[in-house]
Motif scaffolding. Sequence first.
Motif: not given
Length: 198
Positions: A9-14
């Motif tokens: 999974i490649r994602a924008r996350y915090a």
Amino acid sequence: MAANDWHRIRARYADTTVTVYQAYSPRIGLPAARDGRFPAVWKRDRMTWIKPSFLWMMYRCGWGAKEGQETVLAVEISREGFEWALEQACLSEYVRSVHADRVEWRRSLKRAPTRVQWDPERDIRLRPLPYRALQLGLSGEAAGRYADEWITGIEDVTPLAHEIHALVRAGDLAAARALLPREEEYPEPAGLLDHLRT
């Protein structure tokens, strides 16, 4: 490329949230972005698909040009909810190395509130790449939790989609890439995707 690298999974996350993308008609997308929640017209009894990959969403909605998908939303949800959805998920297709047989897979699919598809990731020109992007389908309990519990913010990113698309069409790929949301490998807990990798 190893199977584990193929299905990442490649994602924008915090620290506590992850961003997923959806595209809707303006009658759903605009009030959702304005109010930070889906309007009553949004049907929670239907399966809804969320995508951590911005470029896969662009491929699916044609940069926000496809009918019924003119409003592109970046939906920030809790990582806790996202991981719950993955834990509960069943692959949307039968895979011999994962399922005992087709009967067991059909039973699992019927019971699961979420399902996973792995589709070819896309490059800036929306051409397929040699690794996969996650699509996560939510239904029943999962769709309700998504709408009522997991969402922490909704942003209309249609102008961004159009700006990047215009740069791609103009041949300025460097400028287009510079505007892409930064997506990194999601720090999945050990074993989270073991039942979802083919």
